[in-house]
Design an enzyme around this catalytic site. Sequence first.
Site, PDB file in Angstrom:
ATOM      1  N   PRO A  17     -42.671  30.661  15.127  1.00  0.00           N
ATOM      2  CA  PRO A  17     -43.406  30.770  16.403  1.00  0.00           C
ATOM      3  C   PRO A  17     -42.920  31.971  17.213  1.00  0.00           C
ATOM      4  CG  PRO A  17     -42.639  28.516  16.044  1.00  0.00           C
ATOM      5  CD  PRO A  17     -41.988  29.358  14.990  1.00  0.00           C
ATOM      6  N   GLY A  18     -43.857  32.633  17.879  1.00  0.00           N
ATOM      7  CA  GLY A  18     -43.513  33.722  18.784  1.00  0.00           C
ATOM      8  C   GLY A  18     -43.304  35.066  18.144  1.00  0.00           C
ATOM      9  N   THR A  19     -43.612  35.204  16.854  1.00  0.00           N
ATOM     10  CA  THR A  19     -43.358  36.473  16.172  1.00  0.00           C
ATOM     11  C   THR A  19     -44.531  37.451  16.289  1.00  0.00           C
ATOM     12  OG1 THR A  19     -44.066  35.382  14.124  1.00  0.00           O
ATOM     13  CG2 THR A  19     -41.699  35.571  14.521  1.00  0.00           C
ATOM     14  N   THR A  53     -50.680  35.748  16.732  1.00  0.00           N
ATOM     15  CA  THR A  53     -51.882  35.791  17.562  1.00  0.00           C
ATOM     16  C   THR A  53     -52.065  37.164  18.186  1.00  0.00           C
ATOM     17  OG1 THR A  53     -51.544  33.439  18.042  1.00  0.00           O
ATOM     18  CG2 THR A  53     -53.080  34.630  19.447  1.00  0.00           C
ATOM     19  N   GLU A  81     -12.798  26.026  24.439  1.00  0.00           N
ATOM     20  CA  GLU A  81     -13.411  27.339  24.240  1.00  0.00           C
ATOM     21  C   GLU A  81     -12.387  28.355  23.748  1.00  0.00           C
ATOM     22  OE1 GLU A  81     -16.490  27.556  24.223  1.00  0.00           O
ATOM     23  OE2 GLU A  81     -16.940  25.652  25.182  1.00  0.00           O
ATOM     24  N   ASP A 109     -20.981  21.297  18.194  1.00  0.00           N
ATOM     25  CA  ASP A 109     -20.249  21.920  17.089  1.00  0.00           C
ATOM     26  C   ASP A 109     -20.343  21.065  15.827  1.00  0.00           C
ATOM     27  OD1 ASP A 109     -19.460  23.907  18.863  1.00  0.00           O
ATOM     28  OD2 ASP A 109     -17.671  22.810  19.483  1.00  0.00           O
TER      29      ASP A 109
END
Length: 652
Positions: free
Chosen positions: A240-242, A245, A462, A536
């Site tokens: 999608p979104g590549t 359309t 982190e 994770d």
Amino acid sequence: MAEDKKDKKPEIKKPKFNTYWVYGAIFLVFIGIQFFGSGSWAQPGRTTQAQFEQYLRDGDIEKIEIVNRKVAKVYLTSDAKTKSIHLKDKQNTLLAPGPNDAAYQFEFGDLQNFEKTITEVKSESSQDPSVEFITESNMWGEVIVGLLPFIVIIGIWIFIMRRMSSGGGGGAGGQIFNIGKSKAKLFDEKSEVKTSFKDVAGLEGAKEEVQEIVDFLKFPDKYTALGGKIPKGALLVGPPGTGKTLLARAVAGEAQVPFFSLSGSDFVEMFVGVGASRVRDLFKQAKEKSPSIIFIDEIDAVGRARGKSNMSGSNDERENTLNQLLTEMDGFGTNSNVIVIAATNRADVLDKALMRAGRFDRQIYVDLPDVRERKEIFDVHLRPIKTEETLDMDFLAKQTPGFSGADIANVCNEAALIAARNEKKFVDKQDFLDAVDRIVGGLEKKNKIITPAEKKAIAYHEAGHATVSWMLEHAAPLVKVTIVPRGQSLGAAWYLPEERLIVRPNQMLDEMCAALGGRAAEKVIFNEISTGALSDLEKVTKQARAMVTIYGLNENIGNLTYYESGGQSEYGFTKPYSEKTAEMIDKEISKLIETQYQRAIALLEKHKDKLTELADVLLDKEVIFKDNLQKIFGPRPFETKKEEEVTTPSKT
């Protein structure tokens, strides 16, 4: 040129014919017949019964006509017509009656009482006017009165039908009389489609394919002269979104042929046979305007493989629609001047009959853009945005790995909104970095209530990711670490992954170890673990399962894959392996994860002092960058020659 303009006569716009003019003309004819069909336009003067009795006593009345037993018309004698009182009444009327017309008329009540009154006045005044009974009928008026209800009903029905057939009714009601018609939107040379191939950045291979399709329709003789046939269809496949359309819109803008655009869901309806009827109507319109192009977006809505999800055993409306589509694309009487372009991100579930040559001859894969293509996409989307002159497009492209064209458009828009929120005149580099953080990580929540103990645990978590990834050769190093909550995460580590086409086992194992570094740090420092490692663990479990069951990278399972790329086993109820193999798969997945977890603990035990130092800096600044890691750890032991620096987040 000026003379030509002078010679040209201004075009006179003639009014368009409207069917309502016919209705208006018919109505005026009926009204004319009603008012002027009686022969005389003059109307007798109005009087009362008392005045009539006085005129009768004075001998002014020559004749009385009783019309339809309720109206009396009074005719005066020749002497009475010269009297001033009657002349005065004659002047007050718009159209005075002629010499042979009635002078007055009035309505009376009961006929017997009226006749009795005339008889009494006659006997008193010795006057003897004639009395006649007349029955008048207005045929056209009676016809109109009789037909008026039907005329009103038919008029209302025609009005509703016209409104519904033109879609003016809106909603479901507007579709009742137009339900079997195609909902395709037509774009032709007169339509204002501003998108062109210049607006489609990257996607060179896909653009070349669709450009050739447009060329097929513009110059068919160029290709058919050697005996070739014009392809009947092209299928755009990709995430999608590549830009699937967008490519179709560019085709509509470039092609000088009619372009029919609709979605696969436009064929779907709850009524039986509607989908097939709409397919027939669509191709009928396309053939009438051939050469033409049909674009079907999200074709998997009707093109899903037949035989699935049809548990009732009854006739499936979606299958009927697909069967009709297959027939229209390559069956008896098809037209080669109609090309079908379709787009989907679920090509694995499409029916095999739809994918064969002769229907969709070409399958064009529209992949996620690489670094060079992302730079071109940024160039397109930054045209309307006011950016600083020193903005580096290469840097932006490297900061957005795995982003689709739609994601990049969202980044540009979000950066402009952030700059406007901060009252800047131009959008700068930091605005784009903040936009990437906002889109990938979520909204920053600095006011989230976190206890000091939780904040310390997040910082060590982190810091554990950063330490392990810095010490491993194939793990992606961190460019930024933050403990500021974003979205649903309490902290995030931003990596610098390399965009690989193939991945080796050592690379996957190092990535798994780095992902488990957060939980390992909690174990090393606090000797207990928490729920903060959920994302994770989810990532590591998927990766380990893929190594064992999909890619065949496990020695004990062997070179086997249980992945079905065709999607044909989507509704299967059995696993493609035995219970013994399933147990072995579970053990191997657990073994892989636990091995990397112990490896991460060993690394952190070895560098515990640096882990603690990094966590303290993180607690103090809340956000640290690559420079802080280099000061604490020094250069990476396995520094690669990679020059690209791209980032992806790992949420806690």
